[in-house]
Design a protein around this motif. Structure first.
Motif: not given
Length: 169
Positions: A51, A55, A111, A115, A124, A128, A131
């Motif tokens: 993750f 990002w 996204t 979710l 999780l 995310w 996103a």
């Protein structure tokens, strides 16, 4: 004024990127040590590292865009007179804006769709991870729109920052 605010925001993003990279290194290295030395491990660290990597990749693209560090081929454009360079810059910005709108639309849809899906280990929401693409597309849109406005006002593009220049060139 707006340029300074953008630089401050991007400096904060750079710090978050550095912290995320440090967390990834600690989790992955710690897991390797645990796996080989103690025949155990922290299962969630691999998923969280994945993750964070997503990002880092998407947020890093925005930072690099602000610094003018993305690859580009400007041999032909540099040979044009100033009016030609400005026209190419405006056309390029418009095409990039169109791509970013498509990218943002798709990322937003993904996204929202994800979710409700949970990651297998951490639980999780997978949205995310998607996103990151939404944030990246929005950041790129803002930067490209600002460059388009500057081009339409007749301003020359900013020079890429020194840390993005090739030292061997």
């Amino acid at each position: 004024m707006i340029g300074r605010a953008a630089d401050l925001v991007l400096r904060g993003v750079e710090w978050m990127l550095a912290l995320a990279l440090a967390a990834m290194v600690i989790m992955v290295f710690g897991n390797v040590v645990l796996r080989y030395a103690f025949d155990s491990g922290i299962t969630v660290s691999e998923e969280l590292s994945r993750f964070l990597f997503v990002w880092i990749t998407f947020a890093g693209a925005v930072v690099v865009m602000r610094r003018g560090g993305h690859l580009g081929f400007d041999l032909l454009v540099r040979a044009l007179p100033r009016a030609g360079r400005q026209a190419c810059r405006i056309l390029s910005d418009l095409l990039m804006l169109a791509c970013c709108v498509v990218f943002l639309s798709g990322a937003w849809s993904q996204t929202l769709l994800n979710l409700g899906n949970a990651a297998p280990v951490s639980g999780l929401p997978l949205g995310w991870a998607y996103a990151a693409a939404v944030v990246s597309a929005a950041g790129l849109l803002v930067l490209i729109a600002a460059d388009l406005v500057a081009a339409l006002r007749g301003r020359d593009p900013p020079e890429p920052s020194p840390e993005t220049q090739d030292p061997g060139a």
